[in-house]
Motif scaffolding. Sequence first.
Motif, mmCIF file in Angstrom:
data_model
loop_
_atom_site.group_PDB
_atom_site.id
_atom_site.type_symbol
_atom_site.label_atom_id
_atom_site.label_comp_id
_atom_site.label_asym_id
_atom_site.label_seq_id
_atom_site.Cartn_x
_atom_site.Cartn_y
_atom_site.Cartn_z
ATOM 1 N N THR A 1 -0.281 -4.673 -6.577
ATOM 2 C CA THR A 1 0.418 -5.944 -6.765
ATOM 3 C C THR A 1 1.413 -5.803 -7.908
ATOM 4 O OG1 THR A 1 -1.545 -7.125 -6.018
ATOM 5 C CG2 THR A 1 0.086 -8.407 -7.215
ATOM 6 N N MET A 2 2.662 -6.264 -7.664
ATOM 7 C CA MET A 2 3.702 -6.189 -8.693
ATOM 8 C C MET A 2 4.835 -7.159 -8.358
ATOM 9 S SD MET A 2 5.664 -2.618 -7.703
ATOM 10 C CE MET A 2 4.185 -1.659 -7.624
ATOM 11 N N PRO A 3 5.653 -7.503 -9.355
ATOM 12 C CA PRO A 3 6.816 -8.337 -9.078
ATOM 13 C C PRO A 3 7.820 -7.575 -8.205
ATOM 14 C CG PRO A 3 6.319 -8.332 -11.421
ATOM 15 C CD PRO A 3 5.467 -7.287 -10.789
ATOM 16 N N LEU A 4 8.569 -8.294 -7.394
ATOM 17 C CA LEU A 4 9.553 -7.680 -6.507
ATOM 18 C C LEU A 4 10.601 -6.903 -7.304
ATOM 19 C CD1 LEU A 4 10.605 -7.318 -3.613
ATOM 20 C CD2 LEU A 4 11.941 -9.413 -3.943
ATOM 21 N N ALA A 5 10.981 -7.413 -8.471
ATOM 22 C CA ALA A 5 11.978 -6.714 -9.302
ATOM 23 C C ALA A 5 11.475 -5.329 -9.703
ATOM 24 C CB ALA A 5 12.304 -7.545 -10.544
ATOM 25 N N THR A 6 10.214 -5.233 -10.080
ATOM 26 C CA THR A 6 9.638 -3.936 -10.454
ATOM 27 C C THR A 6 9.598 -3.012 -9.243
ATOM 28 O OG1 THR A 6 8.285 -5.032 -12.115
ATOM 29 C CG2 THR A 6 7.615 -2.816 -11.478
ATOM 30 N N LEU A 7 9.189 -3.549 -8.112
ATOM 31 C CA LEU A 7 9.147 -2.751 -6.885
ATOM 32 C C LEU A 7 10.528 -2.187 -6.557
ATOM 33 C CD1 LEU A 7 7.128 -2.873 -3.903
ATOM 34 C CD2 LEU A 7 9.432 -3.585 -3.367
ATOM 35 N N ARG B 1 0.885 -1.165 0.000
ATOM 36 C CA ARG B 1 0.000 0.000 0.000
ATOM 37 C C ARG B 1 0.919 1.211 0.000
ATOM 38 N NH1 ARG B 1 -3.819 -0.071 4.908
ATOM 39 N NH2 ARG B 1 -1.939 -0.853 5.860
ATOM 40 N N LEU B 2 0.734 2.073 -0.978
ATOM 41 C CA LEU B 2 1.633 3.217 -1.128
ATOM 42 C C LEU B 2 1.100 4.437 -0.387
ATOM 43 C CD1 LEU B 2 2.477 2.928 -4.934
ATOM 44 C CD2 LEU B 2 3.814 2.117 -2.999
ATOM 45 N N THR B 3 2.034 5.192 0.191
ATOM 46 C CA THR B 3 1.697 6.496 0.756
ATOM 47 C C THR B 3 1.608 7.478 -0.407
ATOM 48 O OG1 THR B 3 4.012 7.085 1.021
ATOM 49 C CG2 THR B 3 2.959 5.963 2.893
ATOM 50 N N GLU B 4 1.203 8.709 -0.138
ATOM 51 C CA GLU B 4 1.165 9.714 -1.208
ATOM 52 C C GLU B 4 2.561 9.932 -1.785
ATOM 53 O OE1 GLU B 4 -1.290 11.124 -2.957
ATOM 54 O OE2 GLU B 4 -2.570 9.778 -1.798
ATOM 55 N N PHE B 5 3.563 9.898 -0.911
ATOM 56 C CA PHE B 5 4.936 10.024 -1.393
ATOM 57 C C PHE B 5 5.289 8.839 -2.292
ATOM 58 C CE2 PHE B 5 9.548 9.268 -0.781
ATOM 59 C CZ PHE B 5 10.012 10.393 -1.449
ATOM 60 N N GLY B 6 4.866 7.646 -1.903
ATOM 61 C CA GLY B 6 5.103 6.455 -2.719
ATOM 62 C C GLY B 6 4.426 6.551 -4.073
ATOM 63 N N TRP B 7 3.193 7.076 -4.076
ATOM 64 C CA TRP B 7 2.491 7.247 -5.345
ATOM 65 C C TRP B 7 3.210 8.262 -6.235
ATOM 66 C CZ3 TRP B 7 -0.396 3.882 -7.445
ATOM 67 C CH2 TRP B 7 -1.261 3.083 -6.707
ATOM 68 N N SER B 8 3.756 9.307 -5.635
ATOM 69 C CA SER B 8 4.471 10.291 -6.454
ATOM 70 C C SER B 8 5.713 9.667 -7.090
ATOM 71 C CB SER B 8 4.839 11.527 -5.625
ATOM 72 O OG SER B 8 5.807 11.215 -4.665
ATOM 73 N N LEU B 9 6.425 8.815 -6.335
ATOM 74 C CA LEU B 9 7.580 8.107 -6.909
ATOM 75 C C LEU B 9 7.134 7.177 -8.039
ATOM 76 C CD1 LEU B 9 9.596 7.133 -3.707
ATOM 77 C CD2 LEU B 9 10.175 8.908 -5.362
ATOM 78 N N TYR B 10 6.038 6.476 -7.826
ATOM 79 C CA TYR B 10 5.501 5.549 -8.820
ATOM 80 C C TYR B 10 5.150 6.298 -10.105
ATOM 81 C CZ TYR B 10 2.406 2.002 -10.874
ATOM 82 O OH TYR B 10 1.819 1.100 -11.724
ATOM 83 N N GLU B 11 4.436 7.419 -9.947
ATOM 84 C CA GLU B 11 4.012 8.202 -11.112
ATOM 85 C C GLU B 11 5.206 8.815 -11.841
ATOM 86 O OE1 GLU B 11 1.277 10.809 -9.170
ATOM 87 O OE2 GLU B 11 -0.351 9.353 -9.219
ATOM 88 N N ARG C 1 8.310 10.797 7.107
ATOM 89 C CA ARG C 1 7.844 11.790 6.137
ATOM 90 C C ARG C 1 8.083 11.331 4.710
ATOM 91 N NH1 ARG C 1 11.287 16.604 7.317
ATOM 92 N NH2 ARG C 1 12.707 14.923 7.813
ATOM 93 N N PHE C 2 9.107 10.516 4.524
ATOM 94 C CA PHE C 2 9.446 10.031 3.189
ATOM 95 C C PHE C 2 9.204 8.528 3.058
ATOM 96 C CE2 PHE C 2 12.214 13.699 4.033
ATOM 97 C CZ PHE C 2 11.676 14.569 3.083
ATOM 98 N N SER C 3 8.287 8.025 3.849
ATOM 99 C CA SER C 3 7.947 6.611 3.802
ATOM 100 C C SER C 3 7.233 6.301 2.488
ATOM 101 C CB SER C 3 7.046 6.242 4.981
ATOM 102 O OG SER C 3 6.619 4.919 4.873
ATOM 103 N N VAL C 4 7.607 5.212 1.871
ATOM 104 C CA VAL C 4 7.038 4.815 0.587
ATOM 105 C C VAL C 4 5.786 3.972 0.794
ATOM 106 C CG1 VAL C 4 7.483 3.517 -1.528
ATOM 107 C CG2 VAL C 4 9.304 4.871 -0.494
ATOM 108 N N PHE C 5 5.830 3.075 1.777
ATOM 109 C CA PHE C 5 4.740 2.128 1.994
ATOM 110 C C PHE C 5 3.997 2.449 3.284
ATOM 111 C CE2 PHE C 5 8.273 -0.432 0.073
ATOM 112 C CZ PHE C 5 7.812 -0.336 -1.225
ATOM 113 N N VAL C 6 2.687 2.224 3.269
ATOM 114 C CA VAL C 6 1.879 2.374 4.480
ATOM 115 C C VAL C 6 2.344 1.322 5.477
ATOM 116 C CG1 VAL C 6 -0.456 2.223 5.437
ATOM 117 C CG2 VAL C 6 -0.090 3.282 3.200
ATOM 118 N N ASP C 7 2.560 1.739 6.712
ATOM 119 C CA ASP C 7 3.056 0.865 7.787
ATOM 120 C C ASP C 7 4.400 0.220 7.456
ATOM 121 O OD1 ASP C 7 0.802 1.429 9.324
ATOM 122 O OD2 ASP C 7 -0.313 -0.263 8.491
ATOM 123 N N ASN C 8 5.083 0.751 6.447
ATOM 124 C CA ASN C 8 6.408 0.262 6.062
ATOM 125 C C ASN C 8 6.419 -1.249 5.843
ATOM 126 O OD1 ASN C 8 9.027 0.889 5.354
ATOM 127 N ND2 ASN C 8 9.825 0.436 7.380
#
Length: 170
Positions: free
Chosen positions: A48-54, A21-31, A70-77
Motif C-alpha cells: 500500500t502506498m500513495p499514487l504519487a510514490t508509486l 502486488r509486485l512481481t520480482e522485477f517490480g521488487w527489484s525496481l522498488y529496492e 517479462r518486465f511487468s511491474v505488477f502481478v496481473d498488471n
Amino acid sequence: MGKKVEVQPVKIGIDTTVQVRLTEFGWSLYEDYLSTHKRPKTVNGYLTMPLATLMNIFGTQLSTLPYDERFSVFVDNEIIYNMPNLLVSRLAEQVESAYHANQQKKLEKWAKRMRSFKAGDKVSTTVGGNRDVVCTYVGLIHHMGSEAHEIKSENGRTCIVDFFELDYAK
C-alpha cells in the motif's frame, strides 16, 4: 438493442492510496529506488502506498510500450484503488427503500384487518389461547397505551386481548 450501461467516473488524486502486488522485477525496481533490500510489510501480498510514490518509483517502467510480461511491474498488471461504489450504494438505497415501503404496506394492511372486526363478530384468540374457543367481539379499545380488543366469552366473561391476538372464528 442492448441495455445502456451506466458509467461511473473515477477521480483519483496523486495523494490517493493504492495497492499493488509486485512481481520480482517490480521488487527489484522498488529496492533500487529506495536503496534497500528490506521489503516492507504487505497485506495478503499487497503493498500500500500513495499514487504519487508509486509513479515516482515505477513511472518510467510503466511508460514503456508495448507491454512486455517479462518486465511487468505488477502481478496481473493491476493497480487497486478502494473507492466507494456510488452505483452500488444507490442501488442498495433503492432496494432498502422499496423493502421498507413494502413492509409499511404490509403493516397498514394488517392494521386495517385488525380494525375490521365489528361488534357481534365471532372471533377466536390466536395467541395464548385455544383457537377452538369462540368469543363475541365487543370493540376496539385503548388499553395500556395501545389498541386492544375487548371480547366476551360464551360464559359472559369480558376479556381484553392484545391487538394481534384475534382472528375470525371458523
